[in-house]
Each structure stands twice: as C-alpha cells, then as structure tokens.
Design an enzyme around this catalytic site. Structure first.
Site, PDB file in Angstrom:
ATOM      1  N   ASP A  59     -96.774 -29.586 -36.865  1.00 61.10           N
ATOM      2  CA  ASP A  59     -96.343 -29.160 -38.285  1.00 61.10           C
ATOM      3  C   ASP A  59     -97.624 -29.131 -39.091  1.00 61.10           C
ATOM      4  O   ASP A  59     -98.814 -29.759 -38.671  1.00 61.10           O
ATOM      5  CB  ASP A  59     -95.318 -30.232 -38.978  1.00 61.10           C
ATOM      6  N   SER A  60     -97.560 -28.725 -40.259  1.00 66.09           N
ATOM      7  CA  SER A  60     -98.984 -28.323 -41.013  1.00 66.09           C
ATOM      8  C   SER A  60     -99.209 -29.296 -42.000  1.00 66.09           C
ATOM      9  O   SER A  60    -100.422 -29.276 -42.568  1.00 66.09           O
ATOM     10  CB  SER A  60     -98.430 -27.227 -41.885  1.00 66.09           C
ATOM     11  N   GLY A  61     -98.413 -30.467 -42.213  1.00 68.10           N
ATOM     12  CA  GLY A  61     -98.692 -31.339 -43.446  1.00 68.10           C
ATOM     13  C   GLY A  61     -97.862 -30.922 -44.510  1.00 68.10           C
ATOM     14  O   GLY A  61     -97.911 -31.636 -45.523  1.00 68.10           O
ATOM     15  N   GLY A  62     -97.399 -29.724 -44.648  1.00 72.44           N
ATOM     16  CA  GLY A  62     -96.433 -29.439 -45.731  1.00 72.44           C
ATOM     17  C   GLY A  62     -95.332 -30.265 -46.080  1.00 72.44           C
ATOM     18  O   GLY A  62     -94.919 -30.247 -47.304  1.00 72.44           O
ATOM     19  N   PHE A  63     -94.640 -30.801 -45.095  1.00 75.54           N
ATOM     20  CA  PHE A  63     -93.570 -31.427 -45.361  1.00 75.54           C
ATOM     21  C   PHE A  63     -93.872 -32.835 -46.047  1.00 75.54           C
ATOM     22  O   PHE A  63     -93.005 -33.338 -47.078  1.00 75.54           O
ATOM     23  CB  PHE A  63     -92.737 -31.883 -44.007  1.00 75.54           C
TER      24      PHE A  63
ATOM     25  N   ASP B 132     -97.330 -25.015 -46.275  1.00 73.78           N
ATOM     26  CA  ASP B 132     -96.340 -24.550 -47.186  1.00 73.78           C
ATOM     27  C   ASP B 132     -95.780 -25.657 -48.107  1.00 73.78           C
ATOM     28  O   ASP B 132     -96.235 -26.840 -47.795  1.00 73.78           O
ATOM     29  CB  ASP B 132     -95.069 -24.015 -46.402  1.00 73.78           C
TER      30      ASP B 132
ATOM     31  N   GLN C  40     -89.058 -20.347 -47.046  1.00 74.65           N
ATOM     32  CA  GLN C  40     -88.434 -21.395 -48.040  1.00 74.65           C
ATOM     33  C   GLN C  40     -87.649 -20.781 -49.106  1.00 74.65           C
ATOM     34  O   GLN C  40     -87.481 -19.522 -49.004  1.00 74.65           O
ATOM     35  CB  GLN C  40     -89.637 -22.166 -48.912  1.00 74.65           C
TER      36      GLN C  40
ATOM     37  N   GLY D 248     -87.092 -26.508 -45.448  1.00 74.13           N
ATOM     38  CA  GLY D 248     -86.387 -26.940 -46.743  1.00 74.13           C
ATOM     39  C   GLY D 248     -84.940 -27.130 -46.628  1.00 74.13           C
ATOM     40  O   GLY D 248     -84.194 -27.023 -47.525  1.00 74.13           O
TER      41      GLY D 248
ATOM     42  N   ASP E 252     -86.055 -29.414 -34.140  1.00 74.37           N
ATOM     43  CA  ASP E 252     -86.733 -30.774 -33.906  1.00 74.37           C
ATOM     44  C   ASP E 252     -85.898 -31.730 -35.006  1.00 74.37           C
ATOM     45  O   ASP E 252     -85.422 -31.233 -36.007  1.00 74.37           O
ATOM     46  CB  ASP E 252     -88.252 -30.737 -34.313  1.00 74.37           C
TER      47      ASP E 252
ATOM     48  N   CYS F  51     -74.091 -39.671 -17.004  1.00 74.77           N
ATOM     49  CA  CYS F  51     -75.299 -39.352 -17.530  1.00 74.77           C
ATOM     50  C   CYS F  51     -76.400 -39.929 -16.525  1.00 74.77           C
ATOM     51  O   CYS F  51     -76.510 -40.935 -16.048  1.00 74.77           O
ATOM     52  CB  CYS F  51     -75.351 -40.057 -18.798  1.00 74.77           C
TER      53      CYS F  51
ATOM     54  N   CYS G 105     -79.668 -40.084 -17.266  1.00 77.57           N
ATOM     55  CA  CYS G 105     -80.850 -40.557 -17.864  1.00 77.57           C
ATOM     56  C   CYS G 105     -81.216 -41.914 -17.513  1.00 77.57           C
ATOM     57  O   CYS G 105     -80.642 -42.602 -16.525  1.00 77.57           O
ATOM     58  CB  CYS G 105     -80.511 -40.698 -19.319  1.00 77.57           C
TER      59      CYS G 105
ATOM     60  N   CYS H 287     -79.128 -44.871 -18.228  1.00 76.41           N
ATOM     61  CA  CYS H 287     -77.671 -44.839 -17.539  1.00 76.41           C
ATOM     62  C   CYS H 287     -77.643 -45.062 -16.097  1.00 76.41           C
ATOM     63  O   CYS H 287     -76.462 -45.304 -15.456  1.00 76.41           O
ATOM     64  CB  CYS H 287     -76.763 -43.655 -18.050  1.00 76.41           C
TER      65      CYS H 287
ATOM     66  N   HIS I  95     -81.989 -42.629 -23.595  1.00 75.15           N
ATOM     67  CA  HIS I  95     -80.933 -41.868 -23.489  1.00 75.15           C
ATOM     68  C   HIS I  95     -80.541 -40.825 -24.392  1.00 75.15           C
ATOM     69  O   HIS I  95     -80.155 -39.855 -24.211  1.00 75.15           O
ATOM     70  CB  HIS I  95     -79.747 -42.867 -23.418  1.00 75.15           C
TER      71      HIS I  95
END
Length: 383
Positions: free
Chosen positions: A91-95, A145, A196, A223, A273, A311, A313, A316, A342
């Site tokens: 990610d860009s650091g924008g968040f 952003d 956005q 956003g 994500d 499952c 995983c 499990c 899991h």
C-alpha cells in the site's frame, strides 16, 4: 508488462488471471496482510505456501519507519528480505493519512507525519511513496492518496478527491522514471490507482472516470469499511465498479468479512485484503462454514474435534479445539499461530471455491449457500 485475462463471467462476477513478473494471480483473490513483512501470529513464509497464499500485502509507511526502505533495497528488495517469491502488493502509506489523523498535516505537496513509533517528523508525498515502494521492489505499488472519512462533508471530500487525482498523475510520472533507473530492482513494478469519494455517488463516478483516463495497471476502490454501513458500501460499489475498466483488476481495499467479499465479487471486484482473519484469530475467534467459534468459551474445554470437520489447514489436521483453547488460555504463542493459520486458510479456500463457482456458472447459488451456512457468523470489527 502485466496482463489481465478474464476466463469466465457469471453475472458481474469475474474469474480471471493476472500475470505479473512474480507469477500469475488467480482472481478473485484474498491478499494476506503482513504489515511489517510478516503475518502477525508467528506465521512464516513456509506457512504461507501451506495455507494457499497467492499474494502477500505489506505496508509502505510501516516499512519506511522500520527497518527502512533503504535497508530493504540494499538487501535485495522485499521478496529477498522476507524470502517470498510470489507477488507482493504494497500500500502507499495513504491510509495512514486517515488512521493517523492526529499525527499529520495534509498539504498539496504531500503529508507531514509524526512517526507513531518515536515521534520523529516524516514527510510523504506521491514521489516519496513511489520511491519507497520502488526500494521495496513490490510487484504492485499503490498510488498515494488521501482516504477521507466516510462521514466527511461533501466539500471536504470533493477537495480531497481532486487532490488525490493530482497526486495520482505525479505517482504515475515518478514510477515511470523509477522503472527506468539502473538501480531499480523491479523495473516492471505495477501501479494501481485508487478511487475515493466517501459515500457520494457522483463524486465516486466522476473520480472513477478521471483515473481511468490515466490507463493504469489496475484500479482500487478505497475509503470503504471505515464507518459506513454495509448497505452503503454495496451501493457505492454498484455505482463505482461499472465506471472502472472491466479488463483491468479491481481491488476493494481493506474489505472484509466473508459476507462482504461474497457480495463484492458479485459486483465485479476481484482483489481483497483485510486484517480480520489474523486479528480475530489472535483473539480466538475462528471462521467456519457453520458460523463463528470463540474458543475461549467454556463449552470447548473438552471438545476433541478440530476447529472445523473436513478442514485441511495445519491446525485442523492435527489439533483439537480443547488443546488450542488451552494454549490460548495459557497465553502460549502456538495457540494464536494455529488460529491465524486456520482463519487465513478458510479465507484462501473460500476464494478457491468462489473461482470454481464462477467457472461453473453457479456463483449465485454458491453465494447463497455460503451465506446461509455462515448466517450465525456476526460481523467482527477491531477486537
């Protein structure tokens, strides 16, 4: 250059492949969040292969703070640093412009931060974000952003979106320059722009049309999942995604619950994500096809069954609910680790099922069956 190829469609749901310099991503895909180049909960790179991870996501701001993107570049880039040979999205650091609201000041040139670690002053603008991500040498870099609050007033949101559009052009120009440099590790780094506009339909539509003209490698919707209702999220996706190119990847940032993902796939989204599976796992909250389990509940103290029957995983396959509950109660790291493994396996397997359902032309019935099975699963936020 990356190539995105749609293999099947079922309504608006897309089943595609995205070819990158670090391998082909089968979409729809859930990207496993490793903020500081590791999945929280003692999850190793070897584990990521076992739990069917396609893409790992790391955080530009956090890696810039610690250990420093210059150091990672010196050591051969993020793939070599964390010993991972599949795609990485940064990610860009924008968040952090949104999440560190009390520690920053936004100007046209960029954002002045105070580090959340030691308080030191940091400046990050479009060019700085691209340089950091180029040093990290990720597969996909996100444009810098501002993520305005979903409850911000219209004038603020419009001004913010206009600035984000200007920043995107600067990001594109700087990435083009960086990819041509001899010292650049990944000269085929891709750039995704971010739409956005909070919950204002017209601002979202206009911004989508504006960024599409820049002909980027992919497009994200940012956003959302920051305070609005789920109905508002779906409404914004309904008006925004049709204005993004169908022949490019569409990424819904920071989303979400299994139900959110199932609904967004139905609206044409193919990248996701979220920290929910790892964060909830570390607190003993587990996703299953029959709803959510809280292993701290007393009723699991003598339960010899796996977290979920059938499952495959790592948790499990070998361990009981009773044992994992004991580990959590005793604050043993292994308990958190098994729960995180899991949950991520559950998410990655669900994405496999989604891809298979779209290929078979039965996505609607799959979605309904999955939601019905999980109907007891509440929406979980930060715990």
């Amino acid at each position: 250059m990356a190539a995105y190829k749609i293999l099947n469609k079922d309504g608006r749901a897309k089943r595609a492949e995205f070819h990158t310099v670090h391998g082909t991503i089968q979409t729809p895909v859930f990207m496993n969040v490793g903020t500081a180049a590791a999945i929280k909960g003692a999850v190793s790179t070897e584990d990521l292969y076992q739990i069917k991870t396609q893409v790992e996501l790391s955080n530009t701001y956090h890696l810039h703070i610690r250990p420093g993107d210059g150091l990672i570049h010196e050591l051969g880039g993020l793939h070599q640093f964390m010993v991972w040979d599949r795609p990485i999205l940064t990610d860009s650091g924008g968040f952090q412009v949104f999440s560190l609201a009390k520690l920053r000041q936004i100007k046209e040139e960029g954002v002045h931060f105070h580090s959340h670690v030691d308080g030191r002053k940091i400046f990050m603008g479009p060019e700085e974000s691209m340089r950091i991500q180029s040093n990290l040498a990720s597969t996909i870099a996100m444009a810098f952003d501002e993520c305005p609050s979903s409850v911000a007033d219209r004038k603020y949101v419009q001004n913010s979106v206009d600035r984000t559009a200007r920043w995107l052009l600067r990001c594109k120009q700087e990435m083009h320059r960086l990819n041509s440099l001899e010292r650049t590790i990944n000269k085929e780094q891709l750039l995704f722009g971010i739409n956005q506009g909070a919950i204002y339909e017209d601002i979202r539509r206009n911004h989508a049309k504006q960024i599409v003209e820049m002909d980027l490698d992919g497009y994200a919707v940012g956003g959302l999942a920051v305070g609005e209702t789920h109905e508002e999220m779906y409404r914004i996706l309904d008006v925004t995604v049709p204005n993004l190119p169908e022949n490019k990847p569409t990424y819904l940032m920071g989303v979400g619950t299994p139900a959110n993902i199932l609904e967004a796939v139905d609206r044409g989204v193919d990248f996701f994500d979220c920290v929910y599976p790892t964060r909830n796992g570390r607190h003993g909250h587990l996703y299953t096809n029959q709803g959510k389990l809280n292993l701290f509940n007393q009723k699991y103290a003598k339960d010899t069954r796996p977290i979920e029957e059938g499952c495959n995983c790592p948790a499990c396959r070998r361990y009981s609910r009773a044992y994992i509950r004991h580990l959590l109660k005793a604050k043993e790291m292994l308990g958190m680790r098994l729960c995180v493994l899991h949950n991520l396996y559950f998410y990655n397997t669900m994405m496999e099922e989604i891809r298979e359902a779209i290929e078979a032309g039965r996505y609607q019935s799959y979605k309904e069956e999955k939601l019905y099975g999980m109907k007891q699963m509440p929406i979980l936020h930060s715990i």
